[in-house]
Design a protein around this motif. Sequence first.
Motif, PDB file in Angstrom:
ATOM      1  N   VAL C  15       0.797  -1.211  -0.143  1.00  0.00           N
ATOM      2  CA  VAL C  15       0.027  -0.092  -0.268  1.00  0.00           C
ATOM      3  C   VAL C  15       0.884   1.080   0.056  1.00  0.00           C
ATOM      4  CG1 VAL C  15      -1.642   1.451   1.459  1.00  0.00           C
ATOM      5  CG2 VAL C  15      -1.883  -1.213   0.987  1.00  0.00           C
ATOM      6  N   PHE C  16       1.932   1.256   0.883  1.00  0.00           N
ATOM      7  CA  PHE C  16       2.676   2.531   0.808  1.00  0.00           C
ATOM      8  C   PHE C  16       3.598   2.729  -0.341  1.00  0.00           C
ATOM      9  CE2 PHE C  16       2.706   2.202   5.670  1.00  0.00           C
ATOM     10  CZ  PHE C  16       2.465   3.680   5.769  1.00  0.00           C
ATOM     11  N   ALA C  17       3.829   1.432  -1.072  1.00  0.00           N
ATOM     12  CA  ALA C  17       4.628   1.524  -2.347  1.00  0.00           C
ATOM     13  C   ALA C  17       3.622   2.248  -3.500  1.00  0.00           C
ATOM     14  CB  ALA C  17       5.119   0.219  -2.667  1.00  0.00           C
ATOM     15  N   VAL C  21       0.909   6.976  -6.329  1.00  0.00           N
ATOM     16  CA  VAL C  21       0.123   7.233  -7.572  1.00  0.00           C
ATOM     17  C   VAL C  21      -1.111   8.018  -7.290  1.00  0.00           C
ATOM     18  CG1 VAL C  21      -0.932   5.800  -9.269  1.00  0.00           C
ATOM     19  CG2 VAL C  21       1.094   4.948  -8.206  1.00  0.00           C
ATOM     20  N   PHE C  22      -1.781   7.830  -6.086  1.00  0.00           N
ATOM     21  CA  PHE C  22      -3.116   8.370  -5.756  1.00  0.00           C
ATOM     22  C   PHE C  22      -3.055   9.669  -5.258  1.00  0.00           C
ATOM     23  CE2 PHE C  22      -3.055   3.539  -5.792  1.00  0.00           C
ATOM     24  CZ  PHE C  22      -4.142   3.653  -6.605  1.00  0.00           C
ATOM     25  N   ASN C  26       0.686  17.542  -1.258  1.00  0.00           N
ATOM     26  CA  ASN C  26       0.664  18.155   0.171  1.00  0.00           C
ATOM     27  C   ASN C  26       0.503  16.739   0.983  1.00  0.00           C
ATOM     28  OD1 ASN C  26       0.113  19.731   1.987  1.00  0.00           O
ATOM     29  ND2 ASN C  26      -1.585  20.697   1.301  1.00  0.00           N
ATOM     30  N   LEU C  27      -0.345  15.928   0.704  1.00  0.00           N
ATOM     31  CA  LEU C  27      -0.707  14.760   1.380  1.00  0.00           C
ATOM     32  C   LEU C  27       0.501  13.719   1.383  1.00  0.00           C
ATOM     33  CD1 LEU C  27      -4.460  13.672   0.625  1.00  0.00           C
ATOM     34  CD2 LEU C  27      -3.329  13.826   2.755  1.00  0.00           C
ATOM     35  N   LEU C  28       1.135  13.753   0.214  1.00  0.00           N
ATOM     36  CA  LEU C  28       2.566  12.929   0.263  1.00  0.00           C
ATOM     37  C   LEU C  28       3.374  13.508   1.267  1.00  0.00           C
ATOM     38  CD1 LEU C  28       2.790  10.534  -1.328  1.00  0.00           C
ATOM     39  CD2 LEU C  28       4.005  11.854  -3.129  1.00  0.00           C
ATOM     40  N   ALA C 159       7.402  12.529  -4.948  1.00  0.00           N
ATOM     41  CA  ALA C 159       7.629  11.120  -4.898  1.00  0.00           C
ATOM     42  C   ALA C 159       8.943  10.423  -4.660  1.00  0.00           C
ATOM     43  CB  ALA C 159       6.923  10.616  -6.092  1.00  0.00           C
ATOM     44  N   HIS C 160       9.958  11.201  -5.412  1.00  0.00           N
ATOM     45  CA  HIS C 160      11.317  10.648  -4.929  1.00  0.00           C
ATOM     46  C   HIS C 160      11.469  10.627  -3.602  1.00  0.00           C
ATOM     47  CE1 HIS C 160      12.098  12.034  -9.586  1.00  0.00           C
ATOM     48  NE2 HIS C 160      11.599  11.234  -9.463  1.00  0.00           N
TER      49      HIS C 160
END
Lengths: 313, 271, 422
Positions: C15-17, C21-22, C26-28, C159-160
Amino acid sequence: MEYLVVSTLNGVVHGLLLFMVSAGLTLIFGMMGVLNFSHAWFYMLGAYIGFTCTRTIGFWPGIILAPLLVGALGVFVERYMLRRVHKYGHAHELLLTFGLAFIIEEVIKLFYGDFPVSYQMPSYMRFAAFTIFDTNYPFYRLFIGGVAGLIFVGLYLLLTRTRIGIIVRAATFRPTTVEALGHNLPVIFMGVFAAGAALAGLAGAVAGAFFPTSPNMATDFGTLVFVVTVVGGLGSVEGALIASLMIGLFISFSVGLNWALADLFGIVGLGPWAQAFGGILTLKLSTIANSMPFLLMLFILLVRPAGLMGDRQ
Amino acid sequence: MTAIAPAPTASAGSGSDVQIPSSPVLELRDLRKSFGETKIIRGVNLAVKRGERHALIGPNGAGKSTLFNLISGHYVPTSGEVVLNGKQIGGLQPHVINRLGLSRSFQITNLFPRLSVAENLRISVMGQHGYRFSMFRPVAGLTAVTAEVDQFLEKIRLTRRRDDNVGDLAYSEQRALEIGMSLATNPEILLLDEPTAGMSLEETAYMVELIRTVTEGKTLLVVEHDMSVVFGLCDQISVLVYGEVIATGEPAAVRNNPKVQEAYLGEEVAT
Amino acid sequence: MTRLRYLLILIALGVFAILPVFLSGNLLNAIIKMMISALFALAFTLAMGQAGMLSFGHAAYYGLGAFAAVHAMRFVEAGAFSFPTPLIPLAGAAVGFLFGLLFGWFATQRSGVYFSMVTLALAELLYTLAPTWNSLFGGESGISTIRGASWGISFGDDAHVYYLTLFWVTLATWCLWAFTRTPLGRLALALRDNEHRVRFLGFNTHMARTLIFALSCLFTGVAGALLAIATEAANYTAFSSKASADVVLQTFIGGAGTFFGPALGAASMTFFARVTSDLTRSWLLYQGLLFVLVMLFVPDGIGGLIAEHSKKVKKGGYKALVLPYLLCLVTGLLLLAGVVFLVESTHILLSDGYIAKTKSSGGAAVPFSFFGQDFNPRSWVTWSIPIGLLLAGAALMPAAMKVTGRAWLHATQSAPAQGETA
């Protein structure tokens, strides 16, 4: 010379103030084994109560109300919180008071905002007690020192000359024996806890009118109080006094000195190199005055891990 | 004053297999300890020979516990020497003394209450195997350690409580584990501090029998109040009175020693 | 059981991986912060939960890790040497470990509350020293830097950073978990229970405690470095007592006695802080209140509570617990609503904006709006709401506790029958 006298006076006053707060902390610890982390936050609470009173009913009522209210809070904390978690051990008690400190600070921020408030002494107390060389020495500093001195003498007489004092001192060493002798230990505990809290509240109300009253004052002062107790040896009132004065003087002297490690290198001819190196070597003692108590504590831990007056573990 | 063997010359480095059976493992030479002005231990001389089961008795306040604390490194002697296998150990740190071959048990149960029985023993055993600060291999892989733990569990008869928390054990079981843990550091001499304190008659009998079997061939120094334990377990007795050893010898001889009788006069001598 | 656990961990990792994508930036970012604070709490627990060393100054090593990372990144930026960005956390680890050894040597001279105070003072030493030491800590403004590209990855994308953090947090968590299974990890538990006895079993306890403390600081340094990588900056406030306090509060809310409890506590507290930051300025007060309530009523924390349930509740026992827990929930919500009403309305009434409004209205009562409703501060109706809520909650509390206690007995009875043959 002027520097010497003024710094000594300031140092002693600051030291006595530190003692006023750390005495309660160390007594409570000695008797109950509880390190009341929120103790310095009680001090801050005293200052804010004093501030609120000056705004409404006046300075002197505040000086009287602050210890009473903070003492009452102490009773509540001891009776309804600490006693409840006693069975989980001392670390748990420490954590509980830690959380309490956190709450006190946030509540104060809620009501008074994040910034310092202007808590002032009455104008008739704002005068120079004397002029030494060219410095006007403020009367109020002496007043703080005087109150703290009176408290010290009072505490000393109470602990050494009265029946209650003897019971309290005995309970510091052998609580169970004192209980076996028929004294109501929980009530003694509650009393000492409340008295310690009240002292901190009084100190806050008195000192807050001179030193800045802000939500940070507890953290700043609190860490100093902890340093005092580690240096003096937890549980020892004498140790607290000596350490308080020592740290008070230490700070007041280092504030005015512009020495740096580089000067030391200068003596052996390495001055220019040290100046060029910069960093820690050129830091002036005056700029790191706030760090001095911690360095002192490290030194004490090196030479006397149990503190000046503490028992060997 | 006391009959002690002459001090052996230091024989550090000689393996235990070449030791003469009667040479002292532990020797106290004029050992003294004061707390402030109070002299608690006032010149104790004592020798415990290899394979001996030596009891230390004496009235309350004679200094037995202090003496144990001096020997095991809890206190630093004021003067005098504690000699273990020819090496002066007085004032050394407890963990150093333990590694030199002296282990002790405690009068008040002194265990790791939130760990299981096997884990308690494992702490003892793994130090012996050199896994003190090892952090790159799991304990589950240390088969030699696990095997030894199981062996000790068998010896102290706690195999069926292997994975129970120590806090849930019965008192006598905790005492057995206490001794097992001291024994598991594989000492040359074992100091037992009142191993049957606070036990019922049956428990005491069980304990004496257990100690006798698990310490087979070991050198023992035991502090004990219960004379039935002393006579059932030990072959040498020293009597400590007011910080001095007033007599040492075989049980029968000590019992008839007039000095001892005088010291115990008025004291309740458990028989 | 263990199979199930591995499966759960694999699913969680999966799920974490795929989250990036979704999720938006900000949430990331919020999740990155959650992972970092979870690692911080786990590292803290190595010293506290396992070896019994309650550190009140762990922010010191967190901050040092951050500064180490920032300096390493700046050196790379300046071209002094090349060091791949993904390995920067190693700088934090090294500095954390070294200072952990040094400071730990001092602090572990003492145990219990002394230890706590010494750690607090050591962190405060750094906090007072850092702003005066420009070249190293960048004064009051701190130091900022830029993540360099390496291994063909630009690290300019959220994402990186997310994957970098995920990798390090997973690795560090695994290391911390594996540590509990090693001889030193077991020794830590023994030290927590009874240090005195450990000494008499032939262990140098001062050294052991220093080493364990330094290991805790090592992983704390990794967490700090990850924070610095994520924010591309470090500031002396990282050393503040507030940062130290946060990790203590979060760890104990989560439960220091379990392995994942602290991570759970830290991640959820960080999450709530983030979510509520737009709604309230009093999040810290709520967190403090929650902490004290946990200390008073759930001494083992939320993790301990969960562990207790999975261990003791027998099959089908949860049925009996549903209704009592619902009652507890209602009670809790009533009390919470009352407290929130009081705190937030106080906040509004004392705000500068509101005071200005009352002044301009000539002292007349100005209604304040709250949750889309207008309230008159001078009407008893207004204040009867929170007081009514609190009273209702307080009235329900004894009943809720009684019912829950009874249901708990019912749900756990005869569960631990196995092995009790005495």
